[in-house]
Motif scaffolding. Structure first.
Motif, PDB file in Angstrom:
ATOM      1  N   HIS A  92       0.672  -1.603  -0.060  1.00 29.01           N
ATOM      2  CA  HIS A  92      -0.094   0.132  -0.029  1.00 29.01           C
ATOM      3  C   HIS A  92       1.370   1.378  -0.203  1.00 29.01           C
TER       4      HIS A  92
ATOM      5  N   SER B 287       0.701   4.160   0.948  1.00 27.26           N
ATOM      6  CA  SER B 287       0.528   4.971   2.758  1.00 27.26           C
ATOM      7  C   SER B 287       1.687   4.068   3.300  1.00 27.26           C
TER       8      SER B 287
ATOM      9  N   LYS C  52      -0.650   0.655  11.727  1.00 28.76           N
ATOM     10  CA  LYS C  52      -1.033   1.349  10.410  1.00 28.76           C
ATOM     11  C   LYS C  52      -2.308   1.148   9.521  1.00 28.76           C
TER      12      LYS C  52
ATOM     13  N   THR D  14      -5.408   1.126  12.778  1.00 29.48           N
ATOM     14  CA  THR D  14      -5.543   2.058  13.006  1.00 29.48           C
ATOM     15  C   THR D  14      -6.349   3.471  12.465  1.00 29.48           C
ATOM     16  N   ALA D  15      -4.781   3.383  10.916  1.00 33.35           N
ATOM     17  CA  ALA D  15      -5.346   4.143  10.001  1.00 33.35           C
ATOM     18  C   ALA D  15      -6.615   3.436   8.550  1.00 33.35           C
ATOM     19  N   ASN D  16      -6.745   2.182   8.994  1.00 33.34           N
ATOM     20  CA  ASN D  16      -7.873   1.776   8.516  1.00 33.34           C
ATOM     21  C   ASN D  16      -7.755   1.175   7.160  1.00 33.34           C
ATOM     22  N   ILE D  17      -6.396   0.949   6.486  1.00 40.27           N
ATOM     23  CA  ILE D  17      -6.508   0.559   5.143  1.00 40.27           C
ATOM     24  C   ILE D  17      -6.615  -1.072   5.346  1.00 40.27           C
ATOM     25  N   PRO D  18      -7.817  -0.847   3.550  1.00 42.40           N
ATOM     26  CA  PRO D  18      -8.480  -2.270   3.579  1.00 42.40           C
ATOM     27  C   PRO D  18      -8.176  -3.170   2.917  1.00 42.40           C
TER      28      PRO D  18
ATOM     29  N   VAL E  36      -8.028  -4.865  -0.073  1.00 44.25           N
ATOM     30  CA  VAL E  36      -9.576  -5.155  -0.974  1.00 44.25           C
ATOM     31  C   VAL E  36      -7.923  -4.962  -2.671  1.00 44.25           C
TER      32      VAL E  36
ATOM     33  N   PRO F  97      -8.371  -2.816  -5.344  1.00 43.20           N
ATOM     34  CA  PRO F  97      -8.954  -0.988  -5.660  1.00 43.20           C
ATOM     35  C   PRO F  97      -9.821  -1.106  -7.117  1.00 43.20           C
TER      36      PRO F  97
ATOM     37  N   GLU G 220      -2.146   2.478 -10.957  1.00 36.31           N
ATOM     38  CA  GLU G 220      -0.877   3.222  -9.712  1.00 36.31           C
ATOM     39  C   GLU G 220      -0.099   1.638  -8.785  1.00 36.31           C
ATOM     40  N   ARG G 221      -1.590   1.044  -8.662  1.00 36.33           N
ATOM     41  CA  ARG G 221      -1.379   0.182  -7.454  1.00 36.33           C
ATOM     42  C   ARG G 221      -0.099  -0.935  -7.718  1.00 36.33           C
TER      43      ARG G 221
END
Lengths: 118, 373
Positions: free
Chosen positions: B83, B85, B128, B131-135, B137, B139, B144-145
């Protein structure tokens, strides 16, 4: 889940001022963005801030407080505004941050500490 | 065509040029890894503050069912690990830990960093993610991913393949390259519309095919031109060509595909250096940079001669601390008969090389060309 979008930009970069040709379009983009947030049902509020030169910092230290001129962090980019949004995941928050009509700037995406359980 | 091309590529990759013992040890670990992927995903979902490892299984069963149903669990896990982030170092560690199924200790050994560092990166990342709720999934906009995925997997392969001669006697590093190939094959298979992933896979296969020829019986590096080509893995090379052709058929060229084209050309006999040079020009136009210019200069030497190449190398700024710049200069100077300068450059390359096998190679060349006293 709530996220705060902290919008920062470099104040030395030109941005449209009232009276400029592109000012109306600039404002319209922000109005539209806010409307899009509202239409999506995720808008919990947001404001633009006055310039960092108007900031005052109240610092707490060892039980005493001091009041000084300026923002708490001297950065090249200044905090210029925020939106508080309620979306499902970080990916959604990032997508909204991408869509912000900032031109040149940076958006810090911060999850809000949940208080539901308290 | 086998039912599961990714698995097939991996089996091919595993079988080639590796001794029986290593294969058996790795196979056992792999089976365990598959099981661990799900377990770790479960641990993530449930949350285990301050600890890396298996967490509470309470909510696990539902999670496993969900992951298996969709059938793209590996892809979702890879995308989560990579991810944007998360920091690059974290992406690499997390990919090996969660998608690769390595233990924290194995990740640390593979990346040559302290286990505590890996542990900390993974604990922070999990926090992270939660807490930041990185899914977890896939997308809608994957392009880009997929690019981040390729970068991370390319780094892992490079770490395993290029750096592994640092300790040629150990198995870990080759395993790391194989792990990268397996994960890249998984990603390329799951994202057939992203030809750069297939390009990366082809590149990895071409490099990996030369594993047995890269070092002599004493463990010393053998450069490409001097390698015994009969030791190259023909099956893996053929697979590389197939994968690359499928990627290129999409007509969306990117830097990974161009690097694979260069590697493919090196797999041919004789190498068409004019073509290699054209590929380097193309690569430079896509991703300019001093290292890409240095690589291009090596091809220039074969097409226009060492003097022209040397002029171009001397024109590159910012690589003074990069051992390969000095190695390339040394080689060119040697070919131009400037032996004492060449010896100094080989010495410099040896001093700067982090990898003992590369350092030993440069030191040997320095001795061979000799200080002309």
């Amino acid at each position: 889940m709530k996220y705060l979008l902290l919008i920062a930009s470099d104040p030395t970069l030109p941005s449209p001022e009232p009276g400029d040709d592109d000012f109306d379009a600039y404002m319209a983009a922000w109005t539209q963005y806010t409307q899009d947030l509202t239409d999506a049902g995720v808008n919990l509020g947001g404001e633009a801030l006055q310039g960092a030169e108007t900031a005052t910092t109240v610092r707490h230290e060892d039980g005493a407080t001091t009041v000084v001129d300026g923002p708490f962090a001297e950065l090249k980019e200044h905090l210029g505004g925020y939106y508080l949004i309620d979306v499902d995941t970080l990916d959604d928050a990032i997508e909204w941050a991408r869509r912000l009509p900032v031109g040149t700037g940076a958006i810090e995406v911060r999850p809000i500490f949940p208080t539901d359980g308290f | 065509m086998p039912r599961d091309p990714a698995a097939w590529v991996y089996v091919v990759a595993r079988n080639a040029g590796i001794d029986r013992l290593r294969r058996d040890a790795a196979a056992g670990r792999r089976a365990a890894a598959e099981a661990r992927v799900l377990e770790t995903a479960v641990a993530d979902a449930v949350g285990d503050d301050g600890h890396d490892g298996a967490g509470d299984r309470g909510a696990g069963d539902a999670r496993i069912a969900e992951l298996t149903e969709v059938g793209d669990e590996q892809l979702r896990l890879l995308l989560l690990c990579c991810h944007p982030s998360l920091s690059r170092d974290t992406q690499v560690a997390l990919t090996l830990r969660l998608a690769g199924g390595l233990t924290t200790q194995e990740v640390a050994a593979a990346l040559l960093v302290p286990e505590a560092t890996v542990q900390q990166r993974i604990v922070r990342a999990k926090r992270k993610i939660r807490t930041a709720n990185i899914p977890l999934v896939v997308p809608a906009d994957l392009h880009e991913r997929a690019g981040v995925l390729a970068t991370v997997l390319g780094l892992i392969f490079n770490e395993g393949y290029v750096a592994h001669s640092a300790d040629a006697g150990t198995l870990t590093r080759v395993d790391l390259a194989d792990q990268a190939i397996r994960l890249t094959a998984t990603a390329a298979d799951a994202l057939p519309d992203e030809p750069e992933l297939a390009g990366l896979l082809a590149l990895e296969l071409f490099h990996r095919s030369r594993e047995a020829a890269r070092t002599d019986p004493d463990g010393a590096l053998v450069r490409l031109a001097d390698q015994n080509r009969s030791l190259w893995d023909r099956v893996m090379i053929a697979r590389g060509f197939t994968v690359l052709a499928q990627a290129m058929a999409q007509r969306r060229l990117g830097p990974w595909q161009v690097q694979a084209l260069i590697a493919a050309e090196h797999a041919r006999t004789p190498t068409d250096w004019a073509r290699v040079l054209r590929y380097h020009d193309l690569l430079l136009s896509m991703s300019p940079g001093p290292v890409a210019r240095l690589a291009r200069a090596v091809a220039v030497a074969e097409v226009d001669g060492p003097a022209a190449a040397l002029a171009q190398v001397d024109d590159i700024d910012g690589l003074d601390r990069y051992h390969l710049r000095h190695a390339v200069r040394a080689d060119l100077l040697e070919r131009l008969g400037r032996t004492s300068e060449a010896a100094r450059e080989w010495d410099r390359a040896a001093a700067l090389a982090a990898n003992p096998a590369e350092a030993a190679y440069a030191a040997r060349r320095a001795r061979e060309v000799g200080p002309q006293t």
